[in-house]
Design a protein around this motif. Sequence first.
Motif, PDB file in Angstrom:
ATOM      1  N   SER A 274       0.828  -1.424  -0.172  1.00 49.64           N
ATOM      2  CA  SER A 274       0.068   0.014   0.158  1.00 49.64           C
ATOM      3  C   SER A 274       0.962   1.244  -0.158  1.00 49.64           C
ATOM      4  O   SER A 274       0.417   2.177  -0.606  1.00 49.64           O
ATOM      5  CB  SER A 274      -0.843   0.051   1.219  1.00 49.64           C
ATOM      6  N   VAL A 275       1.798   1.160   0.856  1.00 51.00           N
ATOM      7  CA  VAL A 275       2.734   2.365   1.006  1.00 51.00           C
ATOM      8  C   VAL A 275       3.358   2.541  -0.342  1.00 51.00           C
ATOM      9  O   VAL A 275       3.701   3.844  -0.950  1.00 51.00           O
ATOM     10  CB  VAL A 275       3.897   2.341   2.043  1.00 51.00           C
ATOM     11  N   ALA A 276       4.109   1.555  -0.969  1.00 52.44           N
ATOM     12  CA  ALA A 276       4.979   1.664  -2.084  1.00 52.44           C
ATOM     13  C   ALA A 276       3.983   2.203  -3.353  1.00 52.44           C
ATOM     14  O   ALA A 276       4.137   3.293  -4.139  1.00 52.44           O
ATOM     15  CB  ALA A 276       5.244   0.472  -2.790  1.00 52.44           C
ATOM     16  N   THR A 277       2.741   1.793  -3.368  1.00 57.46           N
ATOM     17  CA  THR A 277       1.639   2.290  -4.533  1.00 57.46           C
ATOM     18  C   THR A 277       1.518   3.790  -4.069  1.00 57.46           C
ATOM     19  O   THR A 277       1.380   4.584  -4.996  1.00 57.46           O
ATOM     20  CB  THR A 277       0.412   1.522  -4.789  1.00 57.46           C
ATOM     21  N   THR A 278       0.900   4.124  -2.856  1.00 57.75           N
ATOM     22  CA  THR A 278       0.842   5.493  -2.639  1.00 57.75           C
ATOM     23  C   THR A 278       1.959   6.577  -2.976  1.00 57.75           C
ATOM     24  O   THR A 278       1.970   7.408  -3.492  1.00 57.75           O
ATOM     25  CB  THR A 278       0.459   5.545  -1.069  1.00 57.75           C
TER      26      THR A 278
ATOM     27  N   ALA B 240       1.782  -2.747 -25.012  1.00 60.94           N
ATOM     28  CA  ALA B 240       2.447  -1.492 -24.329  1.00 60.94           C
ATOM     29  C   ALA B 240       2.419  -2.238 -22.743  1.00 60.94           C
ATOM     30  O   ALA B 240       2.995  -1.429 -22.055  1.00 60.94           O
ATOM     31  CB  ALA B 240       1.329  -0.598 -24.346  1.00 60.94           C
ATOM     32  N   PHE B 241       1.869  -3.142 -22.577  1.00 56.92           N
ATOM     33  CA  PHE B 241       1.938  -3.520 -21.147  1.00 56.92           C
ATOM     34  C   PHE B 241       2.966  -4.360 -20.614  1.00 56.92           C
ATOM     35  O   PHE B 241       3.378  -4.797 -19.488  1.00 56.92           O
ATOM     36  CB  PHE B 241       0.475  -4.609 -20.594  1.00 56.92           C
TER      37      PHE B 241
ATOM     38  N   ALA C   3       3.017  -1.034 -12.102  1.00 55.69           N
ATOM     39  CA  ALA C   3       2.383  -0.734 -13.512  1.00 55.69           C
ATOM     40  C   ALA C   3       0.969  -1.686 -13.664  1.00 55.69           C
ATOM     41  O   ALA C   3       0.098  -1.335 -14.188  1.00 55.69           O
ATOM     42  CB  ALA C   3       3.354  -1.072 -14.395  1.00 55.69           C
ATOM     43  N   THR C   4       1.323  -2.907 -12.978  1.00 52.84           N
ATOM     44  CA  THR C   4       0.228  -3.887 -13.349  1.00 52.84           C
ATOM     45  C   THR C   4      -0.970  -3.407 -12.696  1.00 52.84           C
ATOM     46  O   THR C   4      -2.311  -3.451 -12.915  1.00 52.84           O
ATOM     47  CB  THR C   4       0.735  -5.140 -12.716  1.00 52.84           C
ATOM     48  N   SER C   5      -0.664  -3.006 -11.195  1.00 45.87           N
ATOM     49  CA  SER C   5      -1.906  -2.489 -10.425  1.00 45.87           C
ATOM     50  C   SER C   5      -2.418  -1.156 -11.234  1.00 45.87           C
ATOM     51  O   SER C   5      -3.823  -1.115 -10.938  1.00 45.87           O
ATOM     52  CB  SER C   5      -1.462  -2.327  -9.007  1.00 45.87           C
TER      53      SER C   5
ATOM     54  N   ASP D 285      -4.644   6.364 -20.764  1.00 45.98           N
ATOM     55  CA  ASP D 285      -4.159   7.432 -21.797  1.00 45.98           C
ATOM     56  C   ASP D 285      -2.587   7.803 -21.310  1.00 45.98           C
ATOM     57  O   ASP D 285      -1.657   7.780 -22.304  1.00 45.98           O
ATOM     58  CB  ASP D 285      -4.703   8.901 -21.587  1.00 45.98           C
ATOM     59  N   ALA D 286      -2.293   7.442 -20.052  1.00 44.05           N
ATOM     60  CA  ALA D 286      -1.040   7.764 -19.469  1.00 44.05           C
ATOM     61  C   ALA D 286       0.021   6.634 -19.947  1.00 44.05           C
ATOM     62  O   ALA D 286       0.184   5.647 -18.993  1.00 44.05           O
ATOM     63  CB  ALA D 286      -1.037   7.863 -18.104  1.00 44.05           C
ATOM     64  N   VAL D 287       0.568   6.458 -21.100  1.00 42.73           N
ATOM     65  CA  VAL D 287       1.362   5.506 -21.367  1.00 42.73           C
ATOM     66  C   VAL D 287       2.642   5.244 -20.560  1.00 42.73           C
ATOM     67  O   VAL D 287       3.274   4.604 -20.204  1.00 42.73           O
ATOM     68  CB  VAL D 287       1.908   5.610 -22.803  1.00 42.73           C
ATOM     69  N   GLU D 288       3.094   6.408 -19.829  1.00 43.26           N
ATOM     70  CA  GLU D 288       4.096   6.330 -19.066  1.00 43.26           C
ATOM     71  C   GLU D 288       4.080   5.608 -17.712  1.00 43.26           C
ATOM     72  O   GLU D 288       4.770   5.446 -16.843  1.00 43.26           O
ATOM     73  CB  GLU D 288       4.621   7.888 -18.631  1.00 43.26           C
ATOM     74  N   MET D 289       2.546   5.326 -17.238  1.00 39.74           N
ATOM     75  CA  MET D 289       2.406   4.575 -16.212  1.00 39.74           C
ATOM     76  C   MET D 289       2.310   2.987 -16.447  1.00 39.74           C
ATOM     77  O   MET D 289       2.001   2.376 -15.359  1.00 39.74           O
ATOM     78  CB  MET D 289       0.871   4.990 -15.787  1.00 39.74           C
ATOM     79  N   ILE D 290       2.431   2.803 -17.550  1.00 37.19           N
ATOM     80  CA  ILE D 290       2.583   0.961 -17.897  1.00 37.19           C
ATOM     81  C   ILE D 290       3.601   0.629 -18.226  1.00 37.19           C
ATOM     82  O   ILE D 290       4.602   1.338 -18.760  1.00 37.19           O
ATOM     83  CB  ILE D 290       1.104   0.734 -18.684  1.00 37.19           C
ATOM     84  N   GLY D 291       3.714  -0.527 -18.531  1.00 37.58           N
ATOM     85  CA  GLY D 291       4.695  -1.248 -19.272  1.00 37.58           C
ATOM     86  C   GLY D 291       6.031  -1.048 -18.493  1.00 37.58           C
ATOM     87  O   GLY D 291       6.192  -0.710 -17.050  1.00 37.58           O
ATOM     88  N   LEU D 292       7.215  -0.968 -19.135  1.00 38.94           N
ATOM     89  CA  LEU D 292       8.637  -0.677 -18.656  1.00 38.94           C
ATOM     90  C   LEU D 292       8.485   0.545 -17.907  1.00 38.94           C
ATOM     91  O   LEU D 292       9.361   0.919 -17.044  1.00 38.94           O
ATOM     92  CB  LEU D 292       9.751  -1.069 -19.580  1.00 38.94           C
ATOM     93  N   LYS D 293       8.089   1.650 -18.818  1.00 37.32           N
ATOM     94  CA  LYS D 293       8.128   3.051 -18.393  1.00 37.32           C
ATOM     95  C   LYS D 293       7.702   3.159 -16.983  1.00 37.32           C
ATOM     96  O   LYS D 293       8.218   3.872 -16.284  1.00 37.32           O
ATOM     97  CB  LYS D 293       7.344   3.775 -19.418  1.00 37.32           C
TER      98      LYS D 293
END
Lengths: 360, 280
Positions: free
Chosen positions: A131-135, B88-89, B96-98, B217-225
């Motif tokens: 939870s902390v890492a995600t936050t 992209a994943f 990134a998975t969550s 939309d935010a590609v920088e939040m997924i995959g290796l990035k």
Amino acid sequence: MSEQPKKSAKKKVELDPRFVNYRHVWVCIESERGEVHPVSWELLGEGRKLADALGVELCGVVICGPGERGKAICGEAFQYGADKCYLLQDDVLQDYRNEPYTKALTDLVNTYQPEILMLGATTLGRDLAGSVATTLGTGLVADCTELVIDTETRNLASTRPTFGGSLLCTIMTQRHRPQMATVRPRVMAMPEPEASRGGEIIEVPFSMIEDSIITKVLEFIADDTRDKPNLPFADIIVAGGRGLRTPENFQLVWDLAKVLGAEVGASRPVVQAGWAELDRQVGQSGKTVRPKLYIAAGISGAIQHRVGMDGADVIIAINTDPHAPIFEFAHYGIVGNATTILPALTEAFKAHLSQLKKVG
Amino acid sequence: MHSVVCIKQVPDSAQIRVHPVTNTIMRQGVPAIINPYDLFALEEALRLKDKFGGTVTVITMGPPMAEAALRKCLSFGADDAILVSDRAFAGSDTLATSYALSATIRKIMEDMPVDLIFTGKQTIDGDTAQVGPGIAKRLDFQLLTYVSKIVDVDTEKKEILVERRAEGGVQLLKTSTPSLITMLEGTNEMRFGDLDDLFRASRHELKVWNREAAGIDAVEMIGLKGSPTVVSKVFAPRPRSKRAEMIEVHDSEPKNLAVTLLAKLFTQHPKLEQEIAKRA
Ligand SMILES: Cc1cc2nc3c(=O)[nH]c(=O)nc-3n(C[C@H](O)[C@H](O)[C@H](O)COP(=O)(O)OP(=O)(O)OC[C@H]3O[C@@H](n4cnc5c(N)ncnc54)[C@H](O)[C@@H]3O)c2cc1C
Ligand SMILES: Cc1cc2nc3c(=O)[nH]c(=O)nc-3n(C[C@H](O)[C@H](O)[C@H](O)COP(=O)(O)OP(=O)(O)OC[C@H]3O[C@@H](n4cnc5c(N)ncnc54)[C@H](O)[C@@H]3O)c2cc1C
């Protein structure tokens, strides 16, 4: 991720400018109802090495209820190697709950900015760390077995088993801080406490009102630990594997254990066959143990078993197969039939002990 | 009641072998299975549906072949299934998975509110137990990890009572929905789907969502990035520097063998002798 480790960590990756001032190594000291989980001390032992390698301070974080001897816990943390402790005590922190604990720890991290944050891989630690890492949006490496500092980059290199334990991989968090890691109980050695060591306690106020917290703890039902084996802290363990073939033969393990005052351990197939309880399973999906002596009878030494008992001081293996993997890492090996060698060992120990008694 | 169950397709690790020379995983021929821990989550969601009615939606993020895992879940009785699949994943760590899974669930919630999200305790390959807490935080759902029993659900008041495995005991927790439950293993037994379910599963029109369809939309939040952790190396456990000292006697009489071992053991480890004498 490690499915394609093409992106090499060797390539220099710059730390995000937001984090350049993050310093010091933190260990979250886990306590429930005033009892500190021993994994926290094991982590302080490991944290001490990391802090020394980085030339920084080692800090403990103690989060608990007001009546819960928080200062005494800080005092113990100093003995186990901490230089400083952050202490948060509040009514809403009495029992572990994800929401207030996550807020407490993330606020603390944002204020005091540690470069490394470690937690035990317990039910509490895993719940809180994720939870902390995600936050915070930072990296978290689970169940590490080795932690070292890459001196060139100051990065933490965390090693953990992968693919059911058959390989190891080293993972780094290069651009983000803190670098987070969890470690299972008994994986790291317990440091010797130094009674003379002291440190600084920083009491940090915490303001969250009970009404704003949705989850309520109605009751805590403590486990009945009477007659329950405590393998992780046993000094001597006699363990049996599938090579024993029948539950009757498994009794021979108990016979030797009795003479040695030892706990009984088992490999997974033995537990699955119902010859021993789940609490006795040693290995990746069972308990991690660190006894002074581990006797393995009819156990092949598969990596998933090995990761749970590799930390034993002395390992004796009995196996009919001279090429069994267990002989690669045991200290003493006997090639032979466990059903005849176990009783012989039982007799030999018995005789030796009564001899000692006579002399002593 | 609408439950979303997150499942992952994993290689059957019991059958994975490591190449003795190259130290790489030999995946060829290793069957892919539903992460065994996720079946406890699915069964629990199905039981709630039996009791209160409603819908069970199964989702997974993975390659196209993960469709097989979803069909299997449909055959157990799930109502709908979504495969989130996009190049992209690739390379996503748990953060990134969550992110991707929570975006998917947000998209699902546009059509139908979600009361409960279920995940397994952990997977047998990545084995981090981090994805469940990650999704809960991102969606601001109450997080209930290591749940051993769902004691009661009040659909009117939107309240749920569960037992949670903690260190040294069990917590009885009351909270409100929506919440995310990571289900402990051994808590229930997966049902067998009947023939109708099997038939339905084979004909069901599975949804396949790419990044855009999942509302990301935010590609920088997924995959290796989007992954702060990076694997720097993969290697085999090192053998101990020395192989075991083998105890052998020529007549191989077990009794002599045992005596020889004890003599060696106690000469080389005198402290151990005291330790054993102390407790015996
Ligand atoms: C995800 C995952 C998690 C796992 N977690 C665990 C875990 O936590 N703990 C665990 O133990 N395993 C675990 N395993 C299983 C592990 O891979 C092995 O299958 C298991 O450890 C083998 O148990 P064993 O050594 O008792 O049996 P076997 O591998 O069948 O070995 C039996 C051994 O006994 C020897 N033998 C036969 N007859 C005799 C005799 N008369 N006297 C002496 N020796 C004899 C044989 O030569 C052989 O070496 C896990 C596997 C997976 C995939
Ligand atoms: C050997 C190895 C080691 C790794 N180590 C780390 C690490 O230390 N830190 C890190 O951040 N990442 C790590 N990863 C990457 C991580 O495994 C992936 O991000 C993976 O997509 C999810 O993590 P997990 O398998 O650990 O799942 P867990 O967090 O153990 O899974 C918990 C539950 O979440 C659900 N779930 C998980 N993945 C999916 C999915 N793709 N679709 C639907 N539901 C899902 C399931 O219900 C599952 O039971 C590692 C990967 C490998 C192969």
